[in-house]
Design an enzyme around this catalytic site. Structure first.
Site, mmCIF file in Angstrom:
data_model
loop_
_atom_site.group_PDB
_atom_site.id
_atom_site.type_symbol
_atom_site.label_atom_id
_atom_site.label_comp_id
_atom_site.label_asym_id
_atom_site.label_seq_id
_atom_site.Cartn_x
_atom_site.Cartn_y
_atom_site.Cartn_z
ATOM 1 C CD GLU A 189 -4.189 26.848 -39.608
ATOM 2 O OE1 GLU A 189 -4.856 26.901 -40.391
ATOM 3 O OE2 GLU A 189 -2.941 25.980 -39.395
ATOM 4 C CG HIS A 191 -7.275 25.364 -37.920
ATOM 5 N ND1 HIS A 191 -6.988 26.139 -36.722
ATOM 6 C CD2 HIS A 191 -6.420 24.325 -37.890
ATOM 7 C CE1 HIS A 191 -5.811 25.624 -36.219
ATOM 8 N NE2 HIS A 191 -5.409 24.713 -37.021
ATOM 9 C CD GLU A 215 -1.494 27.016 -42.115
ATOM 10 O OE1 GLU A 215 -1.573 25.783 -42.036
ATOM 11 O OE2 GLU A 215 -0.245 27.518 -41.862
ATOM 12 C CD GLU A 241 -3.998 22.438 -43.364
ATOM 13 O OE1 GLU A 241 -4.378 21.629 -42.508
ATOM 14 O OE2 GLU A 241 -3.147 23.487 -42.936
ATOM 15 C CG HIS A 291 -0.013 20.648 -43.189
ATOM 16 N ND1 HIS A 291 -0.664 19.677 -42.879
ATOM 17 C CD2 HIS A 291 -0.220 21.627 -42.246
ATOM 18 C CE1 HIS A 291 -1.686 20.000 -41.885
ATOM 19 N NE2 HIS A 291 -1.348 21.232 -41.295
#
Length: 396
Positions: A189, A191, A215, A241, A291
């Site tokens: 991840e 973010h 991600e 997301e 998500h």
């Protein structure tokens, strides 16, 4: 049947706040939705109140008509607050429809394709800072059958990353890979924190660990940069997301910006909008992983979609939310060999215990409030998994 009331409940979930939406009708049937929108909960509540006057008096079973007209008649389109409010109400209406017909929602969206879905664990690493600590928590997770682990190893790096920061992140991922072996999938991840140059630098460094995907490597406000990263990255790219509605995803797919799409069903516009987005992805042979870092209603709704979506890939779960989660709803997460079973109860198959919600009052939280202590994100003494069959497993 007519909608008579729409209520919002904001609940402290320790690491964040959950927003539950209850839609009530004149026939006594009601439905639950979720629209959790961390750090913007007050704006969300206000938006739900604004939309309420557009939906009260409607038949909750006419879901497509209601959502189309609400979106049409609101001048300022898109964005997380509006789309989350619509999504939470829409989700609750599917719950009502399923209950009224005594069938699970997946039966209303084409029927079941699968009985179970593979799960990847998030939040399995709470409190870890050093590579050996991540490795220890990873060992615990795989010991209970988890076959895929996701986490962010990048500390406070933002936009750029120093060689020292990248070396530390690589050491963390390497320690986990050495501990869990070659068969466990690692999902990394970001973010949405890095620029294109840095994202590619990270992707090339982590290729050696055979990660499943990277991600949201860059901020979501420039899909062209994401497409450039995806075109050059040696590892698959997942994102979506923070993309809203099928119109936003059309742009994402036209730019060939992702290998795995991650629509968030309580931000995109709801369950049916997410089903449409998944079909758009399917036409481009793109797998979908909805998500799901949020609460039990979201989880119940996503499992319904996972049951009936052909290109569904893997399901996200917050592994260590704690047993307080089971007090708030009657959620029953049935976990077997790294997979979750699809529930078959009518509607979304979940009910909220309204009597205890007052014990978890809303608390203002900033995005980066977490300090690394387990007690910051969980009631004192709450040290068990909430999955069925794992109640006696400690995560510390």
């Amino acid at each position: 049947m007519k909608i008579t009331e729409v209520k919002t409940f904001l609940i402290d979930a320790f690491r964040t706040n959950w927003a539950f939406i209850k839609v009530e009708t004149d026939e006594g049937l009601y439905g639950w939705g979720e629209a959790s929108l961390g750090t913007q909960e007050q704006a969300l509540s206000g938006c739900v109140a604004d939309i309420k006057r557009l939906v009260v008096g409607r038949d909750p079973r006419d879901i497509e008509k209601m959502c189309f007209e609400v979106y049409r008649d609101i001048y300022w389109k898109g964005g997380p607050v509006l789309m989350s409010a619509i999504s939470g109400i829409e989700m609750a209406c599917w719950d009502i429809l399923g209950k009224s017909l005594n069938v699970p929602v997946y039966r209303l969206m084409g029927g079941k394709i699968r009985d179970r879905v593979r799960m990847y664990a998030n939040a399995w690493f709470i409190g870890a800072r050093q590579p050996e600590e991540f490795a220890r928590f990873a060992k615990k997770a795989v010991s209970i059958g988890v076959t895929a682990l996701k986490w962010d190893p990048f500390g406070k790096a933002h936009l750029n990353i120093t060689n020292e920061e990248l070396a530390r992140a690589s050491a963390i991922v390497g320690a986990v890979r050495d501990t869990v072996g070659p068969m466990t999938d690692l999902l990394i991840e970001c973010h949405g924190r890095f620029n294109g140059m840095t994202a590619l630098k990270i992707a090339k460094e982590l290729e050696q660990y055979k990660v499943m995907f990277l991600e949201e490597p860059c901020p979501p406000d420039n899909l062209s940069v994401l497409a450039e990263i995806r075109a050059k990255s040696p590892v698959p790219i997942a994102a979506g997301e923070r993309v809203y509605t099928k119109f936003g995803f059309q742009d994402l797919f036209e730019k060939n910006a992702v290998d795995i799409a991650q629509p968030d069903i309580f931000h995109t516009g709801g369950m049916f909008e997410s089903k449409k987005i998944a079909a758009m992805a399917e036409a481009k042979h793109i797998p979908v992983s909805f998500h799901n870092p949020s609460g039990p209603i979201s989880n119940a709704a996503i499992l319904q979609l996972a049951a009936c979506t052909p290109n569904f890939f893997i399901h996200e779960m917050m592994l260590t939310d704690g047993k307080f989660r089971k007090r708030i709803t009657n959620e029953e997460v049935v976990y077997e060999n790294g997979e979750l079973l699809i529930p078959d109860k009518p509607g979304l198959g979940i009910e909220v215990n309204e009597e205890v919600l007052g014990e978890y009052p809303y608390k203002e939280r900033n995005l980066r409030h977490y300090t690394g202590n387990v007690t910051d994100i969980r009631p004192k003494g709450d040290t068990f998994y909430y999955f069925k069959g794992l109640e006696n497993e400690h995560f510390e």
